[in-house]
Design a protein around this motif. Structure first.
Motif, short mmCIF file in Angstrom:
data_model
loop_
_atom_site.label_atom_id
_atom_site.label_comp_id
_atom_site.label_asym_id
_atom_site.label_seq_id
_atom_site.Cartn_x
_atom_site.Cartn_y
_atom_site.Cartn_z
N LYS A 104 0.72 -1.36 -0.30
CA LYS A 104 0.45 -0.36 0.07
C LYS A 104 1.38 1.32 0.09
O LYS A 104 1.76 1.33 1.02
N ASN A 105 0.83 2.35 -1.24
CA ASN A 105 1.03 3.06 -1.31
C ASN A 105 0.05 4.31 -1.03
O ASN A 105 -0.51 4.74 -0.77
N PRO A 106 1.01 5.76 0.06
CA PRO A 106 2.74 5.75 0.34
C PRO A 106 2.60 4.71 1.74
O PRO A 106 1.19 4.13 2.13
N PRO A 107 3.36 4.33 1.90
CA PRO A 107 4.10 3.73 3.49
C PRO A 107 3.39 3.90 4.44
O PRO A 107 4.94 4.33 5.39
N THR A 108 2.66 4.79 5.03
CA THR A 108 2.58 5.32 6.05
C THR A 108 1.73 4.96 7.68
O THR A 108 1.02 3.68 6.91
N ILE A 109 1.23 5.34 8.85
CA ILE A 109 1.28 5.11 9.98
C ILE A 109 -0.51 4.75 9.43
O ILE A 109 -1.73 3.92 9.61
N GLU A 110 -0.85 5.63 8.75
CA GLU A 110 -2.22 6.32 8.54
C GLU A 110 -2.41 4.78 8.01
O GLU A 110 -3.85 4.25 7.66
N SER A 111 -1.72 4.72 6.48
CA SER A 111 -2.67 3.17 5.24
C SER A 111 -2.67 2.21 6.49
O SER A 111 -3.28 1.24 6.64
N CYS A 112 -1.14 2.21 7.33
CA CYS A 112 -1.40 1.29 7.48
C CYS A 112 -2.34 0.80 9.26
O CYS A 112 -2.99 -0.44 9.12
N GLN A 113 -2.82 1.34 10.04
CA GLN A 113 -3.80 1.62 10.26
C GLN A 113 -5.79 1.41 9.73
O GLN A 113 -6.53 0.65 10.52
N LEU A 114 -5.65 1.83 8.45
CA LEU A 114 -6.65 2.11 7.77
C LEU A 114 -6.74 0.89 7.43
O LEU A 114 -7.38 -0.10 7.56
N LEU A 115 -5.62 -0.50 6.70
CA LEU A 115 -5.99 -1.74 6.50
C LEU A 115 -5.33 -2.37 7.93
O LEU A 115 -6.14 -3.51 7.78
N ALA A 116 -5.18 -2.17 9.25
CA ALA A 116 -5.42 -3.47 10.41
C ALA A 116 -7.39 -3.10 10.59
O ALA A 116 -7.36 -3.28 10.54
N LYS A 117 -7.46 -2.39 10.29
CA LYS A 117 -9.42 -1.17 10.15
C LYS A 117 -10.10 -2.43 9.41
O LYS A 117 -11.07 -2.45 9.93
N GLN A 118 -9.28 -2.03 8.50
CA GLN A 118 -10.48 -3.02 7.16
C GLN A 118 -10.61 -4.30 7.44
O GLN A 118 -11.53 -5.44 7.14
N LEU A 119 -9.16 -5.04 8.19
CA LEU A 119 -8.83 -6.45 8.03
C LEU A 119 -9.72 -6.81 9.40
O LEU A 119 -10.47 -8.05 9.21
N PHE A 120 -9.42 -6.39 10.04
CA PHE A 120 -10.99 -6.78 11.49
C PHE A 120 -12.52 -6.40 11.01
O PHE A 120 -13.27 -7.27 11.85
N TYR A 121 -13.17 -4.91 10.38
CA TYR A 121 -14.24 -5.30 9.97
C TYR A 121 -14.48 -6.07 9.14
O TYR A 121 -15.76 -7.06 8.70
N THR A 122 -13.43 -6.74 8.22
CA THR A 122 -13.95 -7.41 7.25
C THR A 122 -14.03 -9.35 8.16
O THR A 122 -14.43 -9.87 7.71
N ARG A 123 -13.20 -9.16 8.84
CA ARG A 123 -13.42 -10.15 9.96
C ARG A 123 -14.59 -10.89 10.77
O ARG A 123 -15.31 -11.90 10.52
N LEU A 124 -14.48 -9.39 10.90
CA LEU A 124 -16.58 -9.44 11.59
C LEU A 124 -17.22 -9.85 10.64
O LEU A 124 -18.37 -10.20 11.23
N ALA A 125 -17.03 -9.17 9.38
CA ALA A 125 -18.54 -9.15 8.77
C ALA A 125 -18.44 -10.98 8.07
O ALA A 125 -19.02 -10.68 7.76
#
Length: 126
Positions: free
Chosen positions: A39-60
């Motif tokens: 995921k570009n740019p590799p920032t803390i915000e993009s990592c946090q966004l991906l973590a949230k996406q993973l969490f809610y995808t698993r929840l779904a």
């Protein structure tokens, strides 16, 4: 004991030299091969966004996994209700799978014990 320590130190030094020499090229090759996952740019915000996406995808995915669990349980109930129609071959197959499962559990236990002791074979297993 001192000779083993010096052998270990020389082996570690050789491994360190190998990693220092080949590590950067391996890293570049790995990153190039898997750049579609980055995921570009590799920032803390993009990592946090991906973590949230993973969490809610698993929840779904919980409802579909819940439905799959009940479907599997119902199929097991049907097999249990038809147990009077089983033949000897069916019992043999079930026993074979049961024994295989027990052997696999014991093998994982044994492997965990060996790893826990630092890959040494001592005690009852000798």
């Amino acid at each position: 004991m001192a000779s083993k320590l010096s052998e270990l130190q020389s082996a570690a030094a050789q491994a360190s030299k190998y990693v220092a020499k080949n590590g950067p090229s391996y890293y570049k090759q790995l990153m190039e091969k898997n750049k579609r996952y980055i995921k570009n740019p590799p920032t803390i915000e993009s990592c946090q966004l991906l973590a949230k996406q993973l969490f809610y995808t698993r929840l779904a995915s919980i409802p579909s996994r819940y439905d799959a669990f009940w479907k599997e349980l119902n199929s097991m109930k049907q097999v249990w209700n038809k147990r009077k129609e089983f033949k000897n071959e069916d019992y043999r197959i079930a026993a074979l799978f049961g024994v295989g499962w027990v052997v696999e559990c014991y093998a994982w236990f044994f492997l965990g014990e060996v790893v826990g002791r630092g890959f040494t074979f001592t005690g009852y297993y000798v």
